[in-house]
Design an enzyme around this catalytic site. Sequence first.
Site, short mmCIF file in Angstrom:
data_model
loop_
_atom_site.label_atom_id
_atom_site.label_comp_id
_atom_site.label_asym_id
_atom_site.label_seq_id
_atom_site.Cartn_x
_atom_site.Cartn_y
_atom_site.Cartn_z
N TRP A 104 0.84 -1.21 0.00
CA TRP A 104 0.00 0.00 0.00
C TRP A 104 0.87 1.26 0.00
CZ3 TRP A 104 -2.09 3.03 4.60
CH2 TRP A 104 -1.17 3.06 5.65
N ASP A 105 2.19 1.10 0.20
CA ASP A 105 3.11 2.24 0.21
C ASP A 105 3.01 3.06 -1.08
OD1 ASP A 105 3.93 0.10 1.89
OD2 ASP A 105 5.88 1.03 2.18
N GLU B 7 0.25 -2.98 12.18
CA GLU B 7 0.51 -4.43 12.04
C GLU B 7 0.68 -5.15 13.38
OE1 GLU B 7 3.84 -4.61 9.28
OE2 GLU B 7 2.38 -4.76 7.66
N LYS C 210 1.90 0.08 16.00
CA LYS C 210 3.16 0.23 15.28
C LYS C 210 3.21 1.57 14.54
CE LYS C 210 5.78 -2.26 11.67
NZ LYS C 210 5.68 -3.27 10.62
N GLN C 211 2.06 1.99 14.02
CA GLN C 211 2.02 3.18 13.19
C GLN C 211 0.60 3.73 13.19
OE1 GLN C 211 2.71 0.01 10.22
NE2 GLN C 211 2.20 1.60 8.74
C1 BGC Z 1 4.71 -1.27 7.49
C2 BGC Z 1 3.70 -1.31 6.37
C3 BGC Z 1 4.42 -1.14 5.06
C4 BGC Z 1 5.54 -2.15 4.92
C5 BGC Z 1 6.34 -1.98 3.66
C6 BGC Z 1 5.78 -2.29 7.25
O1 BGC Z 1 6.75 -2.20 8.24
O2 BGC Z 1 4.08 -1.53 8.73
O3 BGC Z 1 2.73 -0.30 6.54
O4 BGC Z 1 3.51 -1.29 4.02
O5 BGC Z 1 6.41 -2.03 6.00
O6 BGC Z 1 6.99 -0.76 3.66
#
Ligand code: BGC
Length: 899
Positions: free
Chosen positions: A459-460, A598, A718-719
């Site tokens: 999704w980045d 996550e 986490k985010q």
């Molecule tokens: C993040 C995700 C991201 C992925 C790839 C993960 O650490 O939590 O949001 O899509 O890294 O960059």
Amino acid sequence: MKPMYIKITDSQISYSNSENAIDEKSYNFDSNIELKQNLQTFKDSLSDQPNVIVITNPSRFLLKKNAIEFLGQVVDFGTELENIFHIPVINIEEKVDSDLLLASEHEVDYATWHLDYYGLDHGKRQYGQESMQTIGNGYFGLRGTYLEAKASDDNYPATYIAGVFNQLSTPINGRDIINEDLVNLPNAQYITFSINDGQPFKIDKSVIKESNRSLDLKTGLLTITLLIQLEDGKELQVIEKKVADMQNYHDYYLQYAINPMNFNGKITIYTQIDGTVVNSNVERYRNLANKHLVIDQIDNIDKTAVLAAHTVQSDIKLAIKTDLHYPTIVNPLYSVHNEDEIAEQRLEFNAQAGETYYFEKDVSLFTSLETKENVVSVAEKHQFLPSFADAAKQAAKDWQKVWKQEDVVITGDITAQKLLRLNSYSMTTAAQADANKDLDASVGSRGLTGEGYRGHIFWDELFDINFYVLHNPELVKYLLMYRYNRLKAALDYAESNGHNGAMYPWQSGLYGDEQSQEVHLNPITNKWDPDNSRKQRHVSLAVAYNVLNYFHLSHDEKFMQHYGLVMLLDIAKFWIDMSKLDKNTGKYTIANVMGPDEFHEGYPDKEESGLKNNAYTNIMVSWLFKKVGELINTESSDVLDNNFRKANFSDIDIQKLDDIRHNLKLDFQDDILGQFEGYFDLKRLDFDKYRKQYGNISRMDRILKAHDDTPDNYQVAKQADTLMALFNLTDQDFFDILSDLGYPITNHEMFINDNVKYYIERTTHGSTLSRIVYSMLLLKADDTKTAWKLFYEALTSDYYDIQGGTTAEGIHLGVMGATLNLVTSFFAGIDYRGDVLEIDPNMPEQWEEIDFKMNFKGTQFKFQITSDGVSIKANQDTEVIFIGKKLPLTANLEIQLTY
Ligand code: BGC
């Protein structure tokens, strides 16, 4: 000018604002803290901040004027001080004719266009620097390794081509784990030398007196300079250069200039296309199967070599051609030495002391993905530019075009300027229209710079496209075609999970099927934990967001009619299917998903994974349904009929869109929006306890699992998750959606303040994507100080490799795109999400000015933002909203406004 003159010794920095009173004041280094912290403490202790620093220590090193011996190490104090003070640092010897201003301007120009590493580093730090200095053009990425290096613990010379993936299977604990990787391709950048038939030279700190690696962001040229002193006293200077062709994207060019400084003798240059390479960039993947290529053929004649190979499972054919030239080397002896998987060429000649000998190698890469004819014949026929100088000149011109379009210019902060340019540079080497028009590829989370996350597409993309769309909408179309071409795979994925519509995979590679791993190695426990991250079904919402974002800025009706709309309808169908009505409450529930956080894979003590009513997912679904509804009202009946047929979308579905978008369930506790249903029942986590034990607690998931616990039990993220929708949508759209869902918010400001405060306290920023989102959220909550701190941490995250080693596996493209977007959309305050541009700057007090250009619905805008003024020029008559008021603009007439 406000100069500060300084002298550095092992124990202190003496300083003064006058050149003649250098010992006036001093700062004593604290040996208990790192140099960086010392310099920060020094800076903080100054009552009056300088705008230029002049180092008065004499220059002792040839390759960096401000390199100084410090506690037995050689430290590039120029860069170290610039990174802390964000102002130019020069050496007293550069003050030509006492013109401080000129020297300082020169340094500002140099520092903001170059990413330099002085000296050799080791292990993951060196790997990380190689990721940062990758050259490329959207088609390939060539890591910024010394040409002489082979893969080792300190160096990793890899080459990647967008879209070249391959699957391998590894038996683990009784089952076969299949992984799909972005393939490390044969290493054609290998060049080294030997003296008088000795051993080929290897990168070795003990014989390298000085090393400087300098990436010129303005021209795309990487220059590595080595001053070598061999054990027998022989000295050599080697200057190696690499440049990628931006137009003829198959090609890159190398130049190797070698000068035996104090001896005459025989030099042998060795160069290879090394097909023995494997994927071994990521330490924790090293015990998995990693040999993806079979070498089919090596032709190595007459200074031209062609190596042909194919990937073992995906059967992508590949041909690498190299041409050598060395017009200034007289009477060399040329020879060929092939091994099974290596094409090697050697060149022997007698060298004279003090002479520089130039050896050039042109490299071309072709794959069956973008080349329709036989790749070997195409490679064989391929013609290179006449010389390295021509290639470098052309690249400089092409990069000039890029910068004209996308340079975000910052005045008053050379660190931010350098790193924003690095971000733009990396965004361009990851994808550019000239290459992507011919490719079926999108941007992986690490671009083409390393093997972290196996090169997969996440999704980045959303964070990258926010940037690309402003400067290069055409490129976005090509990236979106990658998703369109995998719509069938997304439909199959949904079907195999018992759903309708299109469910895009969390991690996508060659085919668009799910490439997330099922187990993940926890480096703390060294055990494989199950990985449920694939339940992040919100990736389909990101795909839809990107389609709508592109359409919003480009008005590309053709794209929408042929590709975009059917994707949106298929994605909508999936979410209609996922939304289940509770007849008692009249509310819809989406279950069995994960949000962007996550850490939360499921509920405490529940066997099955997945969560119910993730706020981010439900809000974005409601927003998507609203947008799809609007499109249905505006597109012609022909277009609708056609797309409805393709997506099997019916009038009943239209009704469902409307019903669901008003009734998806959210959870609240007072005015705090719950991350998911049941979130408020989770325990609070004692962050301090773990901080004391571990220091860095960003990967709280791994820490808790090492304690036989799980983050599922706690309010820890986490985010950004709950508030991600506030990052994607305008405040107005966000609150409208909440109202549509039946949760009207009366005090928007209070809601934002309370929620941002609540969630940031519970977030560990375990993803690089977290800080930048929170930085923007904190700007909304008027906490400019913390917003700035998080912005800077995000901006410097790869530069300092703040995750302690992940940059070794590739740069983090999402945060790079998001950082640029934050600067233009939120600091400069040009919000492009409405029908007209809305301008409302939040200029950081640390900066003097932000200048940039952007496209908006076919109009080119040019902005200059200062702390109290905005100047705008558009190339067509148009209008903008300036701090709430409509303002007409006349074509090509610059207007100046104050605020
Ligand atoms: C993040 C995700 C991201 C992925 C790839 C993960 O650490 O939590 O949001 O899509 O890294 O960059």
